[in-house]
Enzyme design. Structure first.
Site, PDB file in Angstrom:
ATOM      1  N   ASP A  56      39.667 -66.060  36.916  1.00  0.00           N
ATOM      2  CA  ASP A  56      40.705 -66.917  37.485  1.00  0.00           C
ATOM      3  C   ASP A  56      40.029 -68.208  37.956  1.00  0.00           C
ATOM      4  O   ASP A  56      39.861 -69.138  37.175  1.00  0.00           O
ATOM      5  CB  ASP A  56      41.392 -66.145  38.605  1.00  0.00           C
ATOM      6  CG  ASP A  56      42.642 -66.828  39.133  1.00  0.00           C
ATOM      7  OD1 ASP A  56      42.952 -67.936  38.668  1.00  0.00           O
ATOM      8  OD2 ASP A  56      43.316 -66.276  40.009  1.00  0.00           O
TER       9      ASP A  56
ATOM     10  N   GLY B  27      38.481 -53.733  38.785  1.00  0.00           N
ATOM     11  CA  GLY B  27      39.352 -54.223  37.714  1.00  0.00           C
ATOM     12  C   GLY B  27      38.887 -53.956  36.297  1.00  0.00           C
ATOM     13  O   GLY B  27      39.698 -53.880  35.380  1.00  0.00           O
TER      14      GLY B  27
ATOM     15  N   ARG C 240      47.195 -50.312  37.909  1.00  0.00           N
ATOM     16  CA  ARG C 240      45.958 -50.376  37.120  1.00  0.00           C
ATOM     17  C   ARG C 240      46.026 -49.471  35.894  1.00  0.00           C
ATOM     18  O   ARG C 240      45.322 -49.693  34.921  1.00  0.00           O
ATOM     19  CB  ARG C 240      44.751 -49.944  37.969  1.00  0.00           C
ATOM     20  CG  ARG C 240      44.384 -50.898  39.090  1.00  0.00           C
ATOM     21  CD  ARG C 240      43.005 -50.541  39.631  1.00  0.00           C
ATOM     22  NE  ARG C 240      42.719 -51.135  40.925  1.00  0.00           N
ATOM     23  CZ  ARG C 240      42.210 -52.358  41.096  1.00  0.00           C
ATOM     24  NH1 ARG C 240      41.944 -53.112  40.056  1.00  0.00           N
ATOM     25  NH2 ARG C 240      41.970 -52.819  42.304  1.00  0.00           N
TER      26      ARG C 240
ATOM     27  N   GLY D 226      36.893 -68.215  38.963  1.00  0.00           N
ATOM     28  CA  GLY D 226      35.503 -68.070  38.543  1.00  0.00           C
ATOM     29  C   GLY D 226      34.516 -68.008  39.697  1.00  0.00           C
ATOM     30  O   GLY D 226      33.312 -67.909  39.493  1.00  0.00           O
TER      31      GLY D 226
HETATM   32  P1  IMP Z   1      38.190 -65.454  40.688  1.00  0.00           P
HETATM   33  O1  IMP Z   1      36.944 -65.240  41.474  1.00  0.00           O
HETATM   34  O2  IMP Z   1      39.119 -66.447  41.313  1.00  0.00           O
HETATM   35  O3  IMP Z   1      37.901 -65.766  39.222  1.00  0.00           O
HETATM   36  O4  IMP Z   1      39.018 -64.103  40.774  1.00  0.00           O
HETATM   37  C1  IMP Z   1      38.967 -63.138  39.806  1.00  0.00           C
HETATM   38  C2  IMP Z   1      39.576 -61.878  40.354  1.00  0.00           C
HETATM   39  O5  IMP Z   1      40.883 -62.138  40.904  1.00  0.00           O
HETATM   40  C3  IMP Z   1      39.788 -60.862  39.258  1.00  0.00           C
HETATM   41  O6  IMP Z   1      38.685 -59.988  39.142  1.00  0.00           O
HETATM   42  C4  IMP Z   1      41.031 -60.123  39.722  1.00  0.00           C
HETATM   43  O7  IMP Z   1      40.672 -59.076  40.587  1.00  0.00           O
HETATM   44  C5  IMP Z   1      41.799 -61.138  40.519  1.00  0.00           C
HETATM   45  N1  IMP Z   1      42.865 -61.745  39.694  1.00  0.00           N
HETATM   46  C6  IMP Z   1      42.939 -63.014  39.260  1.00  0.00           C
HETATM   47  N2  IMP Z   1      44.054 -63.225  38.533  1.00  0.00           N
HETATM   48  C7  IMP Z   1      44.714 -62.037  38.497  1.00  0.00           C
HETATM   49  C8  IMP Z   1      45.940 -61.597  37.872  1.00  0.00           C
HETATM   50  O8  IMP Z   1      46.679 -62.318  37.175  1.00  0.00           O
HETATM   51  N3  IMP Z   1      46.252 -60.280  38.050  1.00  0.00           N
HETATM   52  C9  IMP Z   1      45.497 -59.415  38.770  1.00  0.00           C
HETATM   53  N4  IMP Z   1      44.334 -59.790  39.361  1.00  0.00           N
HETATM   54  C10 IMP Z   1      43.958 -61.090  39.232  1.00  0.00           C
HETATM   55 MG    MG Z   2      38.991 -57.833  40.340  1.00  0.00          MG
END
Ligand code: IMP
Ligand code: MG
Length: 186
Positions: A115, A56, A177, A117
């Site tokens: 998101d 990402g 992307r 974390g």
């Molecule tokens: P976390 O571990 O829940 O913080 O997830 C973070 C990861 O979820 C990011 O690196 C993204 O790959 C994916 N992600 C979270 N929200 C979004 C979004 O709104 N669009 C696309 N990918 C997301």
């Molecule tokens: Mg990601």
């Protein structure tokens, strides 16, 4: 917030329509430039290793490092996507582990969006065992619902709305992307 441009549909969108462009390319460019200045000022000395969390972060990282006016090195890290199944294990599996040594370096971990974390918290735990001088997080977007992030995000591009966003590195099932803007789709 800019409004989606009128006119023919964007051919990159697989027939989908933009609901809203959250951050347009010029706005992203301006903010990434500012972030580069913040980061340049934050590291007056020491070796800086910018670690991009794939996939990402690849677009953001490419733009960001060109706005940081001090010596630095770049490497990448790939964490396995076990989804939420391993929530209780407290570990993260590194599919690609940087070859560059972290010892005595400032580490700047670059993420597309924070998101929950969860991913980042585990990554920082792992990287901290490798003797870095410091570890900080830079995220293009932060949803501020990161109940599981035990570490503050030092550098944030934008406080993102709590909706699903694509573009500028962010995907939906690996698509979108390559959009030069960040948008939500219909
Ligand atoms: P976390 O571990 O829940 O913080 O997830 C973070 C990861 O979820 C990011 O690196 C993204 O790959 C994916 N992600 C979270 N929200 C979004 C979004 O709104 N669009 C696309 N990918 C997301
Ligand atoms: Mg990601």
């Amino acid at each position: 917030m800019s409004v989606a441009p009128a006119g023919p549909a964007d051919p990159r969108l697989l027939g989908r329509a933009v609901k809203r462009i959250a951050y347009g390319a010029p706005e992203i460019e301006r903010r990434v430039h500012e972030l580069g200045e913040e980061i340049t000022a934050a590291y007056p000395d020491g070796e800086l290793l910018v670690l991009g969390l794939l996939k990402g972060s690849f677009v953001f990282l490419a733009d960001l490092v060109r706005q940081i006016r001090r010596p630095l090195q770049v490497d990448f890290i790939v964490a396995s996507s076990y989804g939420y199944d391993t929530a209780s294990s407290g570990t993260v599996n590194l599919v690609y582990d940087p070859e560059t040594s972290l010892e005595e370096k400032h580490i700047l971990l670059v993420e597309d969006i924070v998101d929950s974390g969860r991913t980042l918290s585990r990554l920082v735990d792992v990287l901290q065992t490798r003797g870095p001088k410091s570890i900080d997080i830079c995220a293009l977007l932060h949803k501020h619902i990161a109940a599981e992030l035990r570490y503050p995000t030092r550098f944030i591009g934008f406080d993102a709305p709590n909706e699903f966003l694509v573009g500028y590195g962010l995907d939906h099932a690996e698509d979108f992307r390559h959009l030069p803007y960040v948008a939500s789709l219909q």
